[in-house]
Design a protein around this motif. Structure first.
Motif, short mmCIF file in Angstrom:
data_model
loop_
_atom_site.label_atom_id
_atom_site.label_comp_id
_atom_site.label_asym_id
_atom_site.label_seq_id
_atom_site.Cartn_x
_atom_site.Cartn_y
_atom_site.Cartn_z
N PHE A 155 0.83 -1.17 -0.17
CA PHE A 155 -0.18 -0.02 0.07
C PHE A 155 0.96 1.23 0.06
O PHE A 155 0.52 2.21 -0.64
CB PHE A 155 -0.81 -0.13 1.19
CG PHE A 155 -2.01 -0.89 1.01
CD1 PHE A 155 -2.99 -1.05 0.04
CD2 PHE A 155 -2.12 -1.90 2.21
CE1 PHE A 155 -3.97 -2.12 0.19
CE2 PHE A 155 -3.32 -2.80 1.87
CZ PHE A 155 -3.90 -2.91 1.16
N TRP A 191 -3.00 -7.54 -4.01
CA TRP A 191 -3.19 -6.29 -3.59
C TRP A 191 -3.87 -5.76 -4.99
O TRP A 191 -3.05 -5.73 -6.00
CB TRP A 191 -2.17 -5.49 -3.20
CG TRP A 191 -1.74 -5.75 -1.93
CD1 TRP A 191 -2.08 -5.23 -0.78
CD2 TRP A 191 -0.62 -7.09 -1.58
NE1 TRP A 191 -1.30 -5.78 0.45
CE2 TRP A 191 -0.48 -6.79 -0.01
CE3 TRP A 191 0.02 -7.99 -2.33
CZ2 TRP A 191 0.36 -7.81 0.63
CZ3 TRP A 191 0.86 -8.84 -1.55
CH2 TRP A 191 1.03 -8.68 -0.01
N PHE A 193 -5.55 -1.84 -6.65
CA PHE A 193 -5.67 -0.32 -6.81
C PHE A 193 -6.38 0.23 -7.83
O PHE A 193 -6.31 -0.37 -9.12
CB PHE A 193 -4.02 0.06 -6.73
CG PHE A 193 -3.14 -0.30 -5.74
CD1 PHE A 193 -2.92 0.35 -4.32
CD2 PHE A 193 -2.58 -1.43 -5.97
CE1 PHE A 193 -2.05 -0.17 -3.60
CE2 PHE A 193 -1.60 -1.96 -5.04
CZ PHE A 193 -1.39 -1.44 -3.70
N TYR A 195 -7.04 4.16 -9.28
CA TYR A 195 -6.82 5.56 -9.00
C TYR A 195 -6.41 6.26 -10.25
O TYR A 195 -6.05 5.61 -11.36
CB TYR A 195 -5.80 5.73 -8.02
CG TYR A 195 -5.10 7.18 -7.83
CD1 TYR A 195 -5.61 7.91 -7.17
CD2 TYR A 195 -4.17 7.39 -8.66
CE1 TYR A 195 -5.31 9.31 -6.71
CE2 TYR A 195 -3.64 9.04 -8.31
CZ TYR A 195 -4.22 9.91 -7.61
OH TYR A 195 -3.95 11.01 -7.43
N ALA A 253 -7.77 1.16 -2.57
CA ALA A 253 -7.04 0.09 -2.63
C ALA A 253 -7.55 -1.16 -1.77
O ALA A 253 -8.41 -0.88 -0.77
CB ALA A 253 -5.50 0.39 -2.00
N PHE A 266 -7.28 5.12 -1.07
CA PHE A 266 -5.81 5.28 -1.62
C PHE A 266 -5.45 6.46 -2.05
O PHE A 266 -6.15 7.30 -2.55
CB PHE A 266 -5.82 4.22 -2.77
CG PHE A 266 -4.45 4.50 -3.43
CD1 PHE A 266 -3.17 3.84 -3.04
CD2 PHE A 266 -4.21 5.46 -4.53
CE1 PHE A 266 -1.91 3.73 -3.71
CE2 PHE A 266 -2.84 5.28 -5.22
CZ PHE A 266 -1.88 4.72 -4.88
#
Length: 291
Positions: A155, A191, A193, A195, A253, A266
């Protein structure tokens, strides 16, 4: 597409769904209409480092992919179909990208990458730099995340990598440089994400828990073949089923695993020091310039 769970035939993941990734390579609904600039799949088998199969062929027209997909069972699979944003169509530019046991795939782009490429490349840890094989913004973003400690804290590392890109872009007068959905793993946890600098990010979805899917859609045979802990992350739903897919929130995230999705906000972070404790090359140059 990312999958984790009980080992399952790769063809069940890539070819069987109604709107499979192979179908998306030719008929995407939410992204580039055609993703024919190559593909890649990566899976974990009997050793810690994942196996990688890439080609510049369109995914829908590669017979070798169909052959191996019918024979491989994978507990974790990354798969990607590519539409180039300007870099060459070559094998080293196809996703997923691999470094040791780590995998990375990215949809989107770094706007103005050609103008800031040198500065971003020089920010990569010198020990990692020789392993950059291709010419894409996606791979550079991966190596920036590795530089900032992806192995220890994904992260924070991705936050600092994105912060670096946005900082360099601002210095060059580039607005809204980052557009990304990203998935990364070292073979267990995934993981993800979602954005973009402008706050209008490409689509990303995670699957509902299998037990709930079986209750919602008992007639769908595939749900009874999936293990109870199976999870998917996809750019587009693989089938139009109410309640099956959950859109990742904007600027978020998540850790995706058997227990569900641990979703958090995030945001880019100041790229001051990599996890190694030494300043990245760009920061060193700036400090020297101030002395």
């Amino acid at each position: 597409m990312a999958y984790s769970g009980e080992p399952i035939l790769v063809e069940d993941l890539l070819f069987k769904p109604e709107h499979s990734l192979i179908d998306q390579s030719l008929h995407s609904h939410l992204g580039a209409t055609t993703n024919g600039d190559g593909f890649g799949i990566c899976w974990y088998g009997t050793v810690s480092e994942p196996a990688l199969f890439k080609s510049i062929d369109p995914a829908w027209n590669n017979h070798n992919l169909r052959e191996i997909a019918a024979q491989i069972r994978a507990p974790l699979l990354f798969a990607h179909v590519r539409a180039s944003t300007g870099t060459q169509v070559q094998r080293s530019n196809c996703h997923p990208f691999r470094h040791g046991k780590w995998l990375w795939m990215h949809n989107g782009e770094i706007l103005g990458f050609r103008d800031i490429k040198r500065e971003l490349m020089m920010a990569v840890d010198p020990s990692l730099y020789p392993d950059i094989a291709g010419t894409t913004d996606s791979e550079v973003l991966f190596f920036l995340a590795l530089t900032f400690g992806l192995r220890d804290d994904p992260f924070t590392a991705v936050g600092r990598a994105v912060g670096m890109v946005e900082k360099v872009a601002r210095d060059h007068g580039i607005d809204d440089p980052v557009q990304m959905t990203v998935a990364t793993t070292a073979g267990d946890t995934i993981w993800v994400f979602r954005y973009s600098t402008e706050g209008r990010t490409r689509s990303l979805f995670s699957s509902t828990e299998v037990a709930e899917l079986r209750e919602l859609h008992p007639a769908v045979e595939m749900f009874h073949r999936l293990g109870i802990d199976a999870r998917f992350v996809v750019s587009e739903p693989l089938r139009d089923l109410p309640g099956a897919w959950n859109e990742m929130p904007e600027s978020s995230a998540a850790v995706v695993g058997p227990a569900g999705n641990d979703i958090r906000r995030f945001r880019p972070l100041e790229p001051v020091e990599p996890r190694s404790g030494t300043l990245c090359p760009v920061a060193v140059r700036r400090q020297r310039a101030m002395v």
